[in-house]
Design a protein around this motif. Sequence first.
Motif, mmCIF file in Angstrom:
data_model
loop_
_atom_site.group_PDB
_atom_site.id
_atom_site.type_symbol
_atom_site.label_atom_id
_atom_site.label_comp_id
_atom_site.label_asym_id
_atom_site.label_seq_id
_atom_site.Cartn_x
_atom_site.Cartn_y
_atom_site.Cartn_z
ATOM 1 N N TRP A 253 -45.725 -0.176 1.955
ATOM 2 C CA TRP A 253 -46.302 -0.987 3.031
ATOM 3 C C TRP A 253 -46.161 -2.480 2.765
ATOM 4 O O TRP A 253 -46.896 -3.289 3.323
ATOM 5 C CB TRP A 253 -47.773 -0.622 3.249
ATOM 6 N N ARG A 254 -45.201 -2.851 1.905
ATOM 7 C CA ARG A 254 -44.953 -4.279 1.672
ATOM 8 C C ARG A 254 -43.774 -4.780 2.493
ATOM 9 O O ARG A 254 -43.454 -5.960 2.464
ATOM 10 C CB ARG A 254 -44.704 -4.530 0.180
ATOM 11 N N PHE A 255 -43.092 -3.909 3.169
ATOM 12 C CA PHE A 255 -42.002 -4.264 4.074
ATOM 13 C C PHE A 255 -40.972 -5.174 3.400
ATOM 14 O O PHE A 255 -40.573 -6.198 3.948
ATOM 15 C CB PHE A 255 -42.564 -4.884 5.357
ATOM 16 N N GLY A 256 -40.577 -4.762 2.201
ATOM 17 C CA GLY A 256 -39.532 -5.464 1.473
ATOM 18 C C GLY A 256 -40.021 -6.581 0.581
ATOM 19 O O GLY A 256 -39.283 -7.042 -0.294
ATOM 20 N N MET A 257 -41.242 -7.036 0.759
ATOM 21 C CA MET A 257 -41.779 -8.128 -0.056
ATOM 22 C C MET A 257 -42.477 -7.544 -1.280
ATOM 23 O O MET A 257 -43.701 -7.593 -1.424
ATOM 24 C CB MET A 257 -42.726 -8.987 0.780
ATOM 25 N N ALA A 258 -41.687 -6.971 -2.174
ATOM 26 C CA ALA A 258 -42.249 -6.215 -3.297
ATOM 27 C C ALA A 258 -43.132 -7.063 -4.196
ATOM 28 O O ALA A 258 -44.085 -6.565 -4.795
ATOM 29 C CB ALA A 258 -41.113 -5.594 -4.113
ATOM 30 N N GLY A 342 -34.775 5.900 -16.243
ATOM 31 C CA GLY A 342 -33.553 5.478 -15.569
ATOM 32 C C GLY A 342 -33.772 4.853 -14.212
ATOM 33 O O GLY A 342 -32.850 4.246 -13.659
ATOM 34 N N PHE A 343 -34.978 4.954 -13.649
ATOM 35 C CA PHE A 343 -35.235 4.373 -12.329
ATOM 36 C C PHE A 343 -35.928 3.024 -12.486
ATOM 37 O O PHE A 343 -36.916 2.903 -13.204
ATOM 38 C CB PHE A 343 -36.092 5.318 -11.472
ATOM 39 N N LYS A 344 -35.380 2.031 -11.814
ATOM 40 C CA LYS A 344 -35.919 0.678 -11.881
ATOM 41 C C LYS A 344 -36.209 0.189 -10.459
ATOM 42 O O LYS A 344 -35.508 0.579 -9.523
ATOM 43 C CB LYS A 344 -34.926 -0.267 -12.561
ATOM 44 N N PRO A 345 -37.188 -0.690 -10.314
ATOM 45 C CA PRO A 345 -37.479 -1.211 -8.971
ATOM 46 C C PRO A 345 -36.292 -1.940 -8.384
ATOM 47 O O PRO A 345 -35.484 -2.548 -9.099
ATOM 48 C CB PRO A 345 -38.653 -2.172 -9.210
ATOM 49 N N ALA A 346 -36.151 -1.861 -7.066
ATOM 50 C CA ALA A 346 -35.122 -2.629 -6.379
ATOM 51 C C ALA A 346 -35.423 -4.118 -6.522
ATOM 52 O O ALA A 346 -36.572 -4.514 -6.767
ATOM 53 C CB ALA A 346 -35.087 -2.231 -4.905
ATOM 54 N N PRO A 347 -34.402 -4.995 -6.406
ATOM 55 C CA PRO A 347 -34.648 -6.443 -6.505
ATOM 56 C C PRO A 347 -35.675 -6.899 -5.501
ATOM 57 O O PRO A 347 -35.714 -6.433 -4.373
ATOM 58 C CB PRO A 347 -33.269 -7.033 -6.219
ATOM 59 N N LYS A 348 -36.512 -7.833 -5.927
ATOM 60 C CA LYS A 348 -37.525 -8.373 -5.029
ATOM 61 C C LYS A 348 -36.887 -9.260 -3.977
ATOM 62 O O LYS A 348 -35.973 -10.031 -4.269
ATOM 63 C CB LYS A 348 -38.570 -9.163 -5.808
ATOM 64 N N LYS A 349 -37.388 -9.147 -2.745
ATOM 65 C CA LYS A 349 -36.935 -10.019 -1.681
ATOM 66 C C LYS A 349 -37.841 -11.237 -1.618
ATOM 67 O O LYS A 349 -39.049 -11.146 -1.820
ATOM 68 C CB LYS A 349 -36.948 -9.290 -0.330
ATOM 69 N N SER A 350 -37.255 -12.372 -1.313
ATOM 70 C CA SER A 350 -38.039 -13.585 -1.181
ATOM 71 C C SER A 350 -38.448 -13.761 0.268
ATOM 72 O O SER A 350 -37.942 -13.087 1.161
ATOM 73 C CB SER A 350 -37.217 -14.802 -1.621
ATOM 74 N N HIS A 351 -39.357 -14.708 0.513
ATOM 75 C CA HIS A 351 -39.811 -14.947 1.881
ATOM 76 C C HIS A 351 -38.692 -15.447 2.773
ATOM 77 O O HIS A 351 -38.760 -15.338 3.989
ATOM 78 C CB HIS A 351 -40.972 -15.957 1.896
ATOM 79 N N GLY A 352 -37.639 -15.959 2.201
ATOM 80 C CA GLY A 352 -36.531 -16.439 3.002
ATOM 81 C C GLY A 352 -35.480 -15.403 3.274
ATOM 82 O O GLY A 352 -34.501 -15.665 3.978
ATOM 83 N N ALA A 353 -35.661 -14.170 2.743
ATOM 84 C CA ALA A 353 -34.643 -13.140 2.877
ATOM 85 C C ALA A 353 -34.608 -12.609 4.296
ATOM 86 O O ALA A 353 -35.609 -12.588 5.007
ATOM 87 C CB ALA A 353 -34.898 -11.993 1.903
ATOM 88 N N ALA A 354 -33.446 -12.147 4.689
ATOM 89 C CA ALA A 354 -33.317 -11.525 6.006
ATOM 90 C C ALA A 354 -33.978 -10.183 6.004
ATOM 91 O O ALA A 354 -34.070 -9.519 4.982
ATOM 92 C CB ALA A 354 -31.840 -11.405 6.376
#
Length: 355
Positions: A253-258, A342-354
């Motif tokens: 529920w963070r909608f990409g803003m990890a 072997g599982f790692k979090p996806a890269p964090k998106k910044s507030h400026g990310a599409a």
Amino acid sequence: MISVLANKIAALEGFIQQQTQAAKVTAKLIGRLGGGAIQENWALDLDIDGTVHETVLRADAPSGIAESWGKAEEFALLKAAHAAGVMAPQPLWLEPTGAVIGQPFHITQRLKGSADPRKLVRALEEEAGDALAHELGVELAKLHKVTPASAPKDLSFLPPAPGDLIASRIARFRGQLDRLPEAQPVLEWAINRLEDEAPKYARDTGVVTLCHRDFRTGNYLVLDEKLSGILDFEFAGWSDPYEDLGWFCARCWRFGMAGAEAGGIGSRAAFYAGYEAGGGAFVDDAQVRFWEQMAALRWSIMALEQAERHLGGRERSLELALTGLVSLETEYDLLIDLRLPGFKPAPKKSHGAAS
């Protein structure tokens, strides 16, 4: 449904006139509001004896899922939340029979603001996001002050919380998976892992309060970076308050803003502080994180159930079909959070990310 409602305006006006004892009621259908895969929300302006009231008519979608309450129960939950001081829309009128527009509905006050989660999480700067997270913590604490002992009689339909809440939730998850047409091995594995960890997080039934059970970004309104309303009480019930805290903080529920771990908008510290400032108990971060994993599992199963509404032919909808794909992302989150090597979090998106 818009054509159906447009043809029922006279019936709606008669219903409102009967409820209010007004001399004259004129209803204007503005249009459907965004969101709501399980419910349909329609903006409706009501001129009642010369005073215009901005309202929302809420009715069931053509198909739903088992967890969702009917209109009469949701109306009672809204009343209880509103009475507790929560910033919920004021419940106005209930029509539980379906006789007026062909299905049950209720009408509430229409609050201002936007609930679009993907826009919101990218629009807020850090300070404003933390302030909003704090506000949300305060509101959640208000709801959690409603207990089985203090609840109004209108909530007597709510089943009591089971003695072992976590075991009950896990049993429900297994039942839901069994009813799906395809096997879900990752989710089965996650259930087993959570069941193994559950004894560390079991709590006495004395902690049970009224919980929203869908308290997340997308289910509240924001106006000028301030909280303006809490929405969608269709899943509410008696539960451990940590179910709400974990649901709000869950990665799904963070909608990409990890990195913004409280709802994609702010920090855990701000959210926890708001909850405690609002009268909630001290927040145990380990408990929240366990319930985040329970949240990911629950949402993954719900997403598959939503897709099955489309795939099973009950309700043709591209939105429902695509919702099923969310389960893949949530499964990945579970593999990370439950520490599969072997599982790692996806890269964090910044507030400026599409988006």
